[in-house]
Design a protein around this motif. Structure first.
Motif, PDB file in Angstrom:
ATOM      1  N   LYS A  32       7.655  65.213 -15.208  1.00  9.09           N
ATOM      2  CA  LYS A  32       6.191  64.545 -15.728  1.00  9.09           C
ATOM      3  C   LYS A  32       6.062  64.662 -17.018  1.00  9.09           C
ATOM      4  CE  LYS A  32       4.216  61.401 -12.880  1.00  9.09           C
ATOM      5  NZ  LYS A  32       2.850  60.777 -12.182  1.00  9.09           N
ATOM      6  N   GLN A  33       5.008  65.921 -16.944  1.00  6.57           N
ATOM      7  CA  GLN A  33       4.386  66.393 -18.464  1.00  6.57           C
ATOM      8  C   GLN A  33       5.983  66.464 -19.664  1.00  6.57           C
ATOM      9  OE1 GLN A  33       2.754  70.417 -17.893  1.00  6.57           O
ATOM     10  NE2 GLN A  33       2.075  69.639 -16.088  1.00  6.57           N
ATOM     11  N   LEU A  55       0.022  58.465 -24.938  1.00  4.38           N
ATOM     12  CA  LEU A  55       0.627  59.271 -24.054  1.00  4.38           C
ATOM     13  C   LEU A  55      -0.325  60.290 -23.909  1.00  4.38           C
ATOM     14  CD1 LEU A  55       3.860  58.188 -25.631  1.00  4.38           C
ATOM     15  CD2 LEU A  55       3.512  58.227 -22.877  1.00  4.38           C
ATOM     16  N   GLU A  56      -1.196  60.677 -25.268  1.00  5.43           N
ATOM     17  CA  GLU A  56      -1.258  62.207 -25.485  1.00  5.43           C
ATOM     18  C   GLU A  56      -2.885  61.986 -23.825  1.00  5.43           C
ATOM     19  OE1 GLU A  56      -3.087  63.153 -28.879  1.00  5.43           O
ATOM     20  OE2 GLU A  56      -0.639  64.247 -29.849  1.00  5.43           O
ATOM     21  N   THR A  57      -3.266  61.138 -23.376  1.00 11.57           N
ATOM     22  CA  THR A  57      -4.915  60.934 -22.732  1.00 11.57           C
ATOM     23  C   THR A  57      -4.147  61.185 -21.431  1.00 11.57           C
ATOM     24  OG1 THR A  57      -6.100  58.953 -23.813  1.00 11.57           O
ATOM     25  CG2 THR A  57      -6.157  59.661 -21.476  1.00 11.57           C
ATOM     26  N   ALA A  58      -2.572  60.349 -21.143  1.00  8.14           N
ATOM     27  CA  ALA A  58      -2.112  60.880 -19.674  1.00  8.14           C
ATOM     28  C   ALA A  58      -1.481  61.712 -19.968  1.00  8.14           C
ATOM     29  CB  ALA A  58      -0.654  59.754 -19.876  1.00  8.14           C
ATOM     30  N   LEU A  59      -1.029  62.887 -20.513  1.00  7.81           N
ATOM     31  CA  LEU A  59      -0.209  63.876 -20.649  1.00  7.81           C
ATOM     32  C   LEU A  59      -1.297  65.031 -20.317  1.00  7.81           C
ATOM     33  CD1 LEU A  59       1.747  66.385 -20.581  1.00  7.81           C
ATOM     34  CD2 LEU A  59       0.796  66.651 -23.149  1.00  7.81           C
ATOM     35  N   VAL A  62      -2.341  64.253 -16.423  1.00  6.03           N
ATOM     36  CA  VAL A  62      -1.189  64.979 -15.944  1.00  6.03           C
ATOM     37  C   VAL A  62      -1.713  66.054 -15.684  1.00  6.03           C
ATOM     38  CG1 VAL A  62       1.771  65.455 -15.631  1.00  6.03           C
ATOM     39  CG2 VAL A  62       0.822  63.373 -15.674  1.00  6.03           C
ATOM     40  N   VAL A  63      -1.548  67.027 -16.258  1.00 10.03           N
ATOM     41  CA  VAL A  63      -2.333  68.348 -16.538  1.00 10.03           C
ATOM     42  C   VAL A  63      -2.884  68.583 -15.898  1.00 10.03           C
ATOM     43  CG1 VAL A  63      -2.463  70.393 -17.834  1.00 10.03           C
ATOM     44  CG2 VAL A  63      -0.873  68.901 -18.443  1.00 10.03           C
ATOM     45  N   ASN A  64      -4.212  67.845 -15.521  1.00  8.76           N
ATOM     46  CA  ASN A  64      -5.339  68.346 -14.817  1.00  8.76           C
ATOM     47  C   ASN A  64      -4.961  67.691 -13.840  1.00  8.76           C
ATOM     48  OD1 ASN A  64      -6.789  69.088 -17.208  1.00  8.76           O
ATOM     49  ND2 ASN A  64      -7.490  67.660 -17.892  1.00  8.76           N
ATOM     50  N   ASN A  65      -4.645  67.080 -13.596  1.00 12.11           N
ATOM     51  CA  ASN A  65      -4.748  66.569 -11.508  1.00 12.11           C
ATOM     52  C   ASN A  65      -3.580  65.891 -10.943  1.00 12.11           C
ATOM     53  OD1 ASN A  65      -7.192  65.383 -11.959  1.00 12.11           O
ATOM     54  ND2 ASN A  65      -6.577  63.843 -13.370  1.00 12.11           N
TER      55      ASN A  65
END
Length: 125
Positions: A32-33, A55-59, A62-65
């Motif tokens: 996903k990342q 997209l940076e928010t989405a990334l 994903v990284v955090n959760n």
């Protein structure tokens, strides 16, 4: 509504990103990342700053959760829901066959076929 040239550029990106979030190509959080990062690179290359920000928010999310165990749990839940739907559709088909009405039987068979296809897709992800 008239589509301006910018919309013609953005629509394929939106379609691509929806498919990517729904089913990463290689599976797992790392995939996903990677998929999101590829979209960021593409959006940067084409000067879509609003898309990059989203997209940076989405990334970050994903990284955090994201956890692979969480993704697998979600996948298993979707499969169980689809299995339940198939069972319900089979029951509806059996009831329709009892009525003997061919149009009702055909309708229920079509719904069962769709539910089975959705189960197959959920299992394949």
């Amino acid at each position: 509504m008239t589509l301006r040239p910018s919309w013609l550029f953005i629509l394929p990106i939106i379609a691509f990103s929806t498919a990517t979030f729904a089913a990463p190509t290689t599976g797992g959080c790392a995939a996903k990342q990677q998929d999101i990062q590829q979209q960021i690179d593409y959006a940067k290359k084409h000067g879509s700053s609003h898309r990059v920000a989203g997209l940076e928010t989405a990334l970050r999310e994903v990284v955090n959760n994201c956890t692979d165990a969480g993704l697998e749990a979600d996948r298993q839940k979707r499969i169980a829901e689809k299995q339940q739907e198939v069972a319900e559709r089979k029951q509806e088909l059996a009831e329709a066959k009892e009525t003997g009405k061919s149009d009702k039987i055909a309708n229920k068979q079509e719904k069962l076929d769709e539910a089975e296809q959705e189960l197959k897709e959920a299992s394949a992800q």
